[in-house]
Design an enzyme around this catalytic site. Sequence first.
Site, PDB file in Angstrom:
ATOM      1  N   CYS A  63     -59.940 -61.596  65.315  1.00  0.00           N
ATOM      2  CA  CYS A  63     -60.554 -62.094  66.552  1.00  0.00           C
ATOM      3  C   CYS A  63     -60.021 -61.375  67.786  1.00  0.00           C
ATOM      4  O   CYS A  63     -58.875 -61.574  68.191  1.00  0.00           O
ATOM      5  CB  CYS A  63     -60.343 -63.596  66.698  1.00  0.00           C
ATOM      6  SG  CYS A  63     -61.318 -64.298  68.062  1.00  0.00           S
ATOM      7  N   CYS A 181     -66.618 -57.674  69.646  1.00  0.00           N
ATOM      8  CA  CYS A 181     -66.340 -58.889  68.869  1.00  0.00           C
ATOM      9  C   CYS A 181     -66.630 -58.577  67.410  1.00  0.00           C
ATOM     10  O   CYS A 181     -67.731 -58.122  67.089  1.00  0.00           O
ATOM     11  CB  CYS A 181     -67.224 -60.037  69.355  1.00  0.00           C
ATOM     12  SG  CYS A 181     -67.126 -61.532  68.332  1.00  0.00           S
TER      13      CYS A 181
END
Length: 246
Positions: A63, A181
């Site tokens: 992440c 992302c």
Amino acid sequence: METEVPAILRARETIAPERFTFHSSRMRMTHVTPEQLKSMDADSDRCAVELSDAHVDVLGYACLVAIMSMGLGYHRTSEERLHTRTAENGAPAPVVTSAGALVNGLHTLGAKKIALLAPYMLPLTKTVVDYLTHEGIEVLDYEALEIPNNLDVAAHDPSKLPGLARALDYADADAVVLSACVQMPSLGAIEEAEQLLGKPVVSAAVCTAHQMMRALDLPAIAPGAGHLLAGAYAEAPLPQRTAPMA
């Protein structure tokens, strides 16, 4: 991370002899908010220990915004701490964070000015911009898609990304980040976007795969993953662990 990094490694297997296995341990997070990101990051030590039980050769922290929301330069702190957890468990392995990998991948390309797409809400996207700025990368333009639910981020249609990127002010950019992302899929659109924009195009997942291969001391190459993995940067050195000047 669980789809695109293995896909990149499988593509590499078509042109190189090494073979890979992929193992994962999950930190819980359903909505991409600062509170859940902080809670998730606190769980990363557990995941590092669990994965080191399998004596993996390299760990990737998936992440990007969880790392960046913890403070400027935090990827260095996280990578060192999690490496220590693996060593304490008797199976030391290098750790690559997607946040650090994006920074290092852009530096590898020599990209000082970029444009980027992110699925996050606007405040978190600004956090990403500030983090990259601190690392010496100027963000000329960006688009926050403002998708709050993590599963909806994963379900976003990657075929829409080249068109979204084309709407950015990227003329003076050295590179374009198609997905800041690893949860938002983009791998299948990377090379299309490069053709459309006439610029090197990367994603957090592509940069993570590049850095993981280099951490394994393997040539970082894979077909179908864009300019960074096309071969010119196959032997790029790993970054120094020092922080940028304030």
